[in-house]
Scaffold this motif. Structure first.
Motif, PDB file in Angstrom:
ATOM      1  N   LEU A 113       0.849  -1.188   0.000  1.00 27.83           N
ATOM      2  CA  LEU A 113       0.000   0.000   0.000  1.00 27.83           C
ATOM      3  C   LEU A 113       0.884   1.237   0.000  1.00 27.83           C
ATOM      4  O   LEU A 113       1.865   1.307   0.746  1.00 27.83           O
ATOM      5  CB  LEU A 113      -0.917   0.012   1.227  1.00 27.83           C
ATOM      6  CG  LEU A 113      -1.924  -1.138   1.348  1.00 27.83           C
ATOM      7  CD1 LEU A 113      -2.743  -0.975   2.627  1.00 27.83           C
ATOM      8  CD2 LEU A 113      -2.840  -1.207   0.134  1.00 27.83           C
ATOM      9  N   LEU A 114       0.539   2.204  -0.841  1.00 24.22           N
ATOM     10  CA  LEU A 114       1.238   3.485  -0.869  1.00 24.22           C
ATOM     11  C   LEU A 114       0.332   4.510  -0.188  1.00 24.22           C
ATOM     12  O   LEU A 114      -0.765   4.796  -0.673  1.00 24.22           O
ATOM     13  CB  LEU A 114       1.532   3.912  -2.309  1.00 24.22           C
ATOM     14  CG  LEU A 114       2.318   2.909  -3.164  1.00 24.22           C
ATOM     15  CD1 LEU A 114       2.627   3.514  -4.525  1.00 24.22           C
ATOM     16  CD2 LEU A 114       3.600   2.471  -2.465  1.00 24.22           C
ATOM     17  N   ASN A 115       0.793   5.038   0.934  1.00 22.43           N
ATOM     18  CA  ASN A 115      -0.043   5.899   1.755  1.00 22.43           C
ATOM     19  C   ASN A 115       0.336   7.369   1.621  1.00 22.43           C
ATOM     20  O   ASN A 115       1.487   7.717   1.328  1.00 22.43           O
ATOM     21  CB  ASN A 115       0.062   5.489   3.220  1.00 22.43           C
ATOM     22  CG  ASN A 115      -0.532   4.129   3.490  1.00 22.43           C
ATOM     23  OD1 ASN A 115      -1.736   3.935   3.351  1.00 22.43           O
ATOM     24  ND2 ASN A 115       0.302   3.178   3.881  1.00 22.43           N
ATOM     25  N   ALA A 116      -0.647   8.224   1.849  1.00 20.25           N
ATOM     26  CA  ALA A 116      -0.397   9.651   1.988  1.00 20.25           C
ATOM     27  C   ALA A 116       0.032   9.926   3.428  1.00 20.25           C
ATOM     28  O   ALA A 116       0.058   9.020   4.273  1.00 20.25           O
ATOM     29  CB  ALA A 116      -1.661  10.431   1.633  1.00 20.25           C
ATOM     30  N   ASP A 117       0.370  11.166   3.710  1.00 21.74           N
ATOM     31  CA  ASP A 117       0.766  11.513   5.077  1.00 21.74           C
ATOM     32  C   ASP A 117      -0.393  11.360   6.054  1.00 21.74           C
ATOM     33  O   ASP A 117      -0.199  11.019   7.218  1.00 21.74           O
ATOM     34  CB  ASP A 117       1.297  12.958   5.119  1.00 21.74           C
ATOM     35  CG  ASP A 117       2.581  13.125   4.322  1.00 21.74           C
ATOM     36  OD1 ASP A 117       3.302  12.116   4.150  1.00 21.74           O
ATOM     37  OD2 ASP A 117       2.856  14.244   3.857  1.00 21.74           O
ATOM     38  N   ASN A 118      -1.601  11.622   5.571  1.00 18.11           N
ATOM     39  CA  ASN A 118      -2.797  11.451   6.392  1.00 18.11           C
ATOM     40  C   ASN A 118      -3.154   9.968   6.431  1.00 18.11           C
ATOM     41  O   ASN A 118      -3.518   9.383   5.410  1.00 18.11           O
ATOM     42  CB  ASN A 118      -3.951  12.256   5.805  1.00 18.11           C
ATOM     43  CG  ASN A 118      -5.222  12.155   6.627  1.00 18.11           C
ATOM     44  OD1 ASN A 118      -5.328  11.347   7.549  1.00 18.11           O
ATOM     45  ND2 ASN A 118      -6.196  12.975   6.295  1.00 18.11           N
ATOM     46  N   PRO A 119      -3.052   9.320   7.596  1.00 11.52           N
ATOM     47  CA  PRO A 119      -3.292   7.868   7.659  1.00 11.52           C
ATOM     48  C   PRO A 119      -4.719   7.464   7.300  1.00 11.52           C
ATOM     49  O   PRO A 119      -4.965   6.305   6.974  1.00 11.52           O
ATOM     50  CB  PRO A 119      -2.960   7.521   9.114  1.00 11.52           C
ATOM     51  CG  PRO A 119      -3.117   8.801   9.864  1.00 11.52           C
ATOM     52  CD  PRO A 119      -2.721   9.888   8.907  1.00 11.52           C
TER      53      PRO A 119
END
Length: 391
Positions: free
Chosen positions: A80-86
């Motif tokens: 999974l590639l996540n943004a800074d906001n979990p």
């Protein structure tokens, strides 16, 4: 979505393979026939998971389902590639490295869907319980039990995301499975990128791309999410219009007023909004906002020639949609798509029908979307509308 025929897999398989097309067609056709039930069962399970981007629990279930689909097909480095906001929907990533390949492609689709009002779904069906019909519901098609004795080319699955865009995810992964199971050789390294909030505006996409830019280095992105030609034929699109939104609210009296007591005296925001919107376009569909078309990059000679060679669908679509004449009288559909547009997505001011009352409303609101073409900057285009409203 129509039943995934041979073309459902061929649409992506040729991207992967370096084998002659005649050999590819035969192999894909045979694989599709032998594995049709497995392909459809997996797809129906996928469609059964709610996929509204704001539903974080079910969005994660969708992401996990895709990861399992990828691992089952032997795709590597699945993550999974996540943004800074979990809490932001993750993108699902995987890759295939091909020995000797000198190019890398990224295959994109999104797994989230438009928010849906279950009460407005086709024939009162549940949008997340896939149903199979013999054709189009609006053409009195009959429901068919799942699984059927055999899938027919005209069968259609009704479920949220059955076309836009879980079909894109399934087409990409099944096409890859075809080439690995039939011995066809990929010509390029392949990276898979499945986004989870495209229908919510891709708010965190730029952040995800920036956070993982080294992982996502490539020569070309191929996006499996676009319009099918109105004739039903497959088409490849080399660019699409961008989109930015504006919401406009007109305010009137501080409280609702009785139309019998205050009509002709207190301004009506619904009428004011209608006049304001009407001032933005002329009778030929041209946007009258100052400078609206000034930034457009002119089409080249070859682009104009390509547009002329696209099969015309004007009469077909007017008949199918019940439209007497098009908005831009001097342009066909494809020429109109080359221009920026201003569209009213929706309007609201008090109530209608059985809930209507004899009032002068306090507010009226319209949601506008501005489609952007090459040369447009979304902030400049928004500002042109704002300046028009102020003027």
């Amino acid at each position: 979505m129509k039943k995934p025929s041979l073309l459902f897999l061929l649409s992506c398989a040729f991207v992967f393979s370096v084998q002659p097309q005649s050999a590819s067609v035969q192999k894909v056709s045979e694989y599709s026939r032998l594995h049709e039930a497995d392909i459809m069962n997996e797809f129906i399970s996928f469609l059964s998971i709610p996929n509204v981007a704001s539903d974080s629990v079910n969005i994660r279930r969708n992401a996990d389902f895709i990861m399992n689909m990828m691992k089952k097909r032997g795709i590597g480095n699945v993550q999974l590639l996540n943004a800074d906001n979990p809490s932001a929907p993750p993108a699902v990533y995987g890759e295939v490295k091909v020995p000797g390949a000198i190019s890398t492609i990224v295959l994109y689709a999104h797994y989230d869907g438009q928010p849906v009002n279950p009460l407005q779904w086709a024939k009162g069906l549940d949008p997340f319980i896939p149903k199979l019909f013999s054709g189009r519901i609006d053409k009195d098609a009959k429901e068919i039990a799942i699984p059927p004795d055999a899938y027919q080319p005209d069968y259609r699955i009704y479920a949220r995301g059955a076309s836009d865009d879980k079909a894109g995810v399934a087409a990409i992964l099944n096409a890859y499975e075809v080439i690995t199971k039939t011995g066809m050789l990929p010509a390029s390294n392949i990276k898979f990128f499945f986004e989870g909030e495209e229908e919510a505006g891709s708010t965190h996409l730029a952040e995800i791309l920036e956070n993982h830019k080294s992982l996502l280095q490539s020569d070309l992105w191929i996006i499996c999410d676009g319009p099918v030609h109105q004739s039903g034929k497959k088409q490849v699109i080399f660019g699409v219009r961008g989109d930015t939104h504006i919401e406009v609210t007109v305010f009137a009296a501080k409280r609702p007023l009785h139309s019998g007591h205050y009509g002709n005296w207190s301004p009506n925001p619904g009428m004011q909004l209608a006049k304001l919107l009407a001032s933005m376009k002329d009778d030929n569909g041209k946007v009258t906002i100052k400078g609206f078309y000034d930034d457009v990059t002119p089409l080249s000679v070859s682009e104009k020639k390509a547009l002329q060679e696209i099969p015309s669908v004007e009469e077909q679509m007017k008949t199918e949609l019940g439209i007497a004449k098009r908005e831009m009288h001097d342009r066909n559909l494809y020429e109109a798509l080359m221009m920026p547009s201003l569209n009213v997505n929706g309007m609201q001011s008090a109530n209608t029908g059985k809930l209507a009352a004899n009032i002068i409303p306090t507010t009226a609101t319209a949601s506008l979307d501005l489609r952007l073409v090459s040369g447009n900057d979304w902030k400049r285009q928004q500002q042109k509308v704002i300046d028009h409203i102020k003027a």
